[in-house]
Scaffold this motif. Structure first.
Motif, PDB file in Angstrom:
ATOM      1  N   ILE A 112      78.852 -35.469  -8.697  1.00  0.00           N
ATOM      2  CA  ILE A 112      80.086 -36.212  -8.760  1.00  0.00           C
ATOM      3  C   ILE A 112      80.249 -36.937  -7.333  1.00  0.00           C
ATOM      4  O   ILE A 112      80.744 -37.871  -6.991  1.00  0.00           O
ATOM      5  CB  ILE A 112      81.302 -35.250  -9.225  1.00  0.00           C
ATOM      6  CG1 ILE A 112      81.151 -35.059 -10.642  1.00  0.00           C
ATOM      7  CG2 ILE A 112      82.809 -35.954  -8.879  1.00  0.00           C
ATOM      8  CD1 ILE A 112      82.192 -34.105 -11.174  1.00  0.00           C
ATOM      9  N   SER A 116      80.557 -40.929  -6.928  1.00  0.00           N
ATOM     10  CA  SER A 116      81.851 -41.349  -6.208  1.00  0.00           C
ATOM     11  C   SER A 116      81.312 -42.423  -5.015  1.00  0.00           C
ATOM     12  O   SER A 116      81.981 -43.411  -4.779  1.00  0.00           O
ATOM     13  CB  SER A 116      82.436 -40.392  -5.501  1.00  0.00           C
ATOM     14  OG  SER A 116      83.187 -39.430  -6.477  1.00  0.00           O
ATOM     15  N   LYS A 117      80.312 -41.905  -3.955  1.00  0.00           N
ATOM     16  CA  LYS A 117      79.805 -42.742  -3.228  1.00  0.00           C
ATOM     17  C   LYS A 117      79.252 -44.193  -3.686  1.00  0.00           C
ATOM     18  O   LYS A 117      79.813 -45.334  -3.218  1.00  0.00           O
ATOM     19  CB  LYS A 117      78.766 -42.222  -2.082  1.00  0.00           C
ATOM     20  CG  LYS A 117      79.284 -40.984  -1.298  1.00  0.00           C
ATOM     21  CD  LYS A 117      78.180 -40.386  -0.722  1.00  0.00           C
ATOM     22  CE  LYS A 117      78.530 -39.271   0.130  1.00  0.00           C
ATOM     23  NZ  LYS A 117      77.470 -38.411   0.736  1.00  0.00           N
ATOM     24  N   ARG A 120      82.267 -46.221  -5.072  1.00  0.00           N
ATOM     25  CA  ARG A 120      83.009 -46.780  -3.944  1.00  0.00           C
ATOM     26  C   ARG A 120      82.282 -48.039  -3.426  1.00  0.00           C
ATOM     27  O   ARG A 120      82.999 -49.266  -3.265  1.00  0.00           O
ATOM     28  CB  ARG A 120      83.286 -45.821  -2.883  1.00  0.00           C
ATOM     29  CG  ARG A 120      84.268 -46.191  -2.046  1.00  0.00           C
ATOM     30  CD  ARG A 120      84.729 -45.030  -1.290  1.00  0.00           C
ATOM     31  NE  ARG A 120      85.773 -43.800  -2.159  1.00  0.00           N
ATOM     32  CZ  ARG A 120      85.490 -42.681  -2.631  1.00  0.00           C
ATOM     33  NH1 ARG A 120      84.284 -42.132  -2.126  1.00  0.00           N
ATOM     34  NH2 ARG A 120      86.120 -41.945  -3.220  1.00  0.00           N
ATOM     35  N   ILE A 140      89.000 -42.099  -6.081  1.00  0.00           N
ATOM     36  CA  ILE A 140      88.364 -41.721  -7.270  1.00  0.00           C
ATOM     37  C   ILE A 140      89.050 -40.537  -7.887  1.00  0.00           C
ATOM     38  O   ILE A 140      88.888 -39.703  -7.129  1.00  0.00           O
ATOM     39  CB  ILE A 140      86.851 -41.946  -7.341  1.00  0.00           C
ATOM     40  CG1 ILE A 140      86.380 -43.115  -6.789  1.00  0.00           C
ATOM     41  CG2 ILE A 140      86.048 -41.506  -8.326  1.00  0.00           C
ATOM     42  CD1 ILE A 140      84.870 -43.473  -6.609  1.00  0.00           C
ATOM     43  N   VAL A 142      88.105 -38.074 -10.908  1.00  0.00           N
ATOM     44  CA  VAL A 142      87.397 -37.505 -12.037  1.00  0.00           C
ATOM     45  C   VAL A 142      88.193 -36.903 -13.096  1.00  0.00           C
ATOM     46  O   VAL A 142      88.671 -35.681 -12.503  1.00  0.00           O
ATOM     47  CB  VAL A 142      86.141 -36.934 -11.654  1.00  0.00           C
ATOM     48  CG1 VAL A 142      85.165 -36.512 -12.896  1.00  0.00           C
ATOM     49  CG2 VAL A 142      85.464 -37.737 -10.707  1.00  0.00           C
TER      50      VAL A 142
END
Length: 161
Positions: A112, A116-117, A120, A140, A142
């Motif tokens: 995750i 996310s990186k 983004r 973000i 989740v």
């Protein structure tokens, strides 16, 4: 997201300007606000760009919370209707900047933090390239993990006689 964040202006270049005998820096760096006029970009445009960009990333199963996904599934069943590409995305758009919130459902087994990186970076690059807006943040959230076996299993058809 704070509205001040999306509406404040920052710049990457400055030019000196005279001000009562001293020199102060004046910010100049926007292709959206020019001497010839202002280009405004609707929230829905940024929301769609962010939604499409996030869905491109491998490991993102869907966007939106449970209720939004259920409503989207119903909408897909209506002839001529399509799921909203902005589902699970909220944005604040100012004259020069934008801020984005995403609700993601991730595939089981995907890291995750790394996902996310990537999401983004992808969302920021897409919005900045297409609109010229500076993206100041992409938050973000989740809210679920998708397990592939859940799709393979249909409703239980066995009956007790």
């Amino acid at each position: 997201m704070s509205s001040a964040t999306a509406n404040s202006a920052t710049s990457t270049s400055t030019q000196p300007a005279e001000s009562k005998g001293s020199v102060e820096l004046v910010k100049t760096d926007s292709t959206l606000v020019t001497d010839e006029g202002v280009t405004s970009i609707a929230d829905v445009v940024v929301r769609k760009i962010a939604g499409l960009a996030a869905r491109e990333v491998r490991g993102v199963h869907a966007l939106g919370g449970g209720a939004a996904r259920a409503f989207g599934a119903l909408r897909e069943r209506i002839p001529g209707a399509s799921a909203s590409v902005g589902q699970g995305v909220s944005v604040e758009v100012g004259e020069k900047q934008a801020a984005v919130d995403l609700e993601l459902v991730v595939e089981y087994g995907v890291g995750i933090a790394e996902l996310s990186k990537v999401v983004r970076r992808t969302v920021i690059a897409s919005i900045e390239r297409m609109t010229g807006l500076e993206v100041v943040e992409v938050n973000i959230h989740v809210n679920d993990v998708h397990i592939a076996e859940d799709d393979a299993e249909g409703p239980d058809t066995t009956r007790v006689h």
